[in-house]
Design a protein around this motif. Sequence first.
Motif, PDB file in Angstrom:
ATOM      1  N   ALA A  53     -10.562 -21.227  21.348  1.00 57.45           N
ATOM      2  CA  ALA A  53     -11.306 -22.089  22.273  1.00 57.45           C
ATOM      3  C   ALA A  53     -12.477 -22.806  21.612  1.00 57.45           C
ATOM      4  CB  ALA A  53     -11.813 -21.265  23.456  1.00 57.45           C
ATOM      5  N   VAL A  54     -12.958 -22.279  20.486  1.00 57.34           N
ATOM      6  CA  VAL A  54     -14.167 -22.831  19.867  1.00 57.34           C
ATOM      7  C   VAL A  54     -14.032 -24.317  19.508  1.00 57.34           C
ATOM      8  CG1 VAL A  54     -15.676 -22.711  17.842  1.00 57.34           C
ATOM      9  CG2 VAL A  54     -15.058 -20.626  19.070  1.00 57.34           C
ATOM     10  N   PRO A  55     -12.954 -24.753  18.814  1.00 60.89           N
ATOM     11  CA  PRO A  55     -12.837 -26.195  18.536  1.00 60.89           C
ATOM     12  C   PRO A  55     -12.778 -27.027  19.808  1.00 60.89           C
ATOM     13  CG  PRO A  55     -11.278 -24.928  17.208  1.00 60.89           C
ATOM     14  CD  PRO A  55     -11.837 -23.989  18.222  1.00 60.89           C
ATOM     15  N   LEU A  56     -12.157 -26.496  20.854  1.00 65.13           N
ATOM     16  CA  LEU A  56     -12.088 -27.211  22.129  1.00 65.13           C
ATOM     17  C   LEU A  56     -13.476 -27.363  22.732  1.00 65.13           C
ATOM     18  CD1 LEU A  56      -9.011 -25.418  23.800  1.00 65.13           C
ATOM     19  CD2 LEU A  56      -9.011 -27.437  22.319  1.00 65.13           C
ATOM     20  N   ILE A  57     -14.299 -26.308  22.629  1.00 62.34           N
ATOM     21  CA  ILE A  57     -15.635 -26.366  23.219  1.00 62.34           C
ATOM     22  C   ILE A  57     -16.507 -27.384  22.497  1.00 62.34           C
ATOM     23  CG2 ILE A  57     -17.739 -25.046  23.670  1.00 62.34           C
ATOM     24  CD1 ILE A  57     -15.962 -22.562  23.986  1.00 62.34           C
TER      25      ILE A  57
END
Length: 309
Positions: free
Chosen positions: A17-21
Amino acid sequence: MIDASHLDILDTGLRLAVPLIFAALGGIWCERAGVFNIALEGSILGGAFGAALGAIIWQSPWAGLLVGLGSAALVGVLLALMTVHLAINQMVAGIAANMFVLGLTSFLARIAFAGGSASATVPGFTKLAIPGLSSLPLVGEILFKQDVLLYALYLMVPLAWWLLFKTTWGLNLRATGEYPRAVDSAGLGVDRIRFVSVIGSCMVAGLGGCYLVLSQVFLFTEHMSAGKGFIALAALILGRWNPIGAVAACLLFGLSDALQLRLQFGNPGVPYQFFVVLPYVASIVALVVFAGKIKPPAATGQHYQRGGK
């Protein structure tokens, strides 16, 4: 009862999820200022390529981070020139920027990296355990034994919310996306705010690409953004252009991605493509469910011409 397999899914979901956030936070900044940023995908890819190149040349993840941010900033300059300065349709400009970055990074990767379309292993950030917090039951290992980019994200999310909703800067930014004529009348400069916002947006999204290379896979491959920018777009819409809501949506998509990976390993007889589409299906279903209930900032997508009607 939560067992080790469930914790593993949660840990994987967070990392996915980090790159999406990062991309969603960048998109919120841009779209709150009145510019659709379809180029989040290209920003992630540009950041990833720059991070790999800088880290390999200077053998330092910090150098990779700086070059990655610079590369993403160049994507932002290109998009800002097309949308703000030349008044090109924002959707068309974003798609054009994505295609340009996709082709350019593929071309440059074959020149810069000895392995052709993929780089060698790059020096990356190591995990740092926070004393005390990392030993907490259940969440300690997942949340507090991570790298500096994820810890930076912990600070960026509340900071983004505070800046957007509790400061004069945020008020001016939101006004630019809602009623730019009022901002212009106040002498603040709509084009200047939008130009800076587009570049800053792409740089924040580029951090997602830096995370992929410097904290997750430690190499660059062609097309490694793999649609993450478009999922981030769905997340920021579902989050109603609010950093907290967007993070919740990104975590949902990250967990969907982690679940499909687990299903792939657990069901080798089923074609893997069936599971790969799950995060994209989840984003489409979520958008369909909330269709008509979410409205973007009123002036988003509209070019502002001073003195125009």
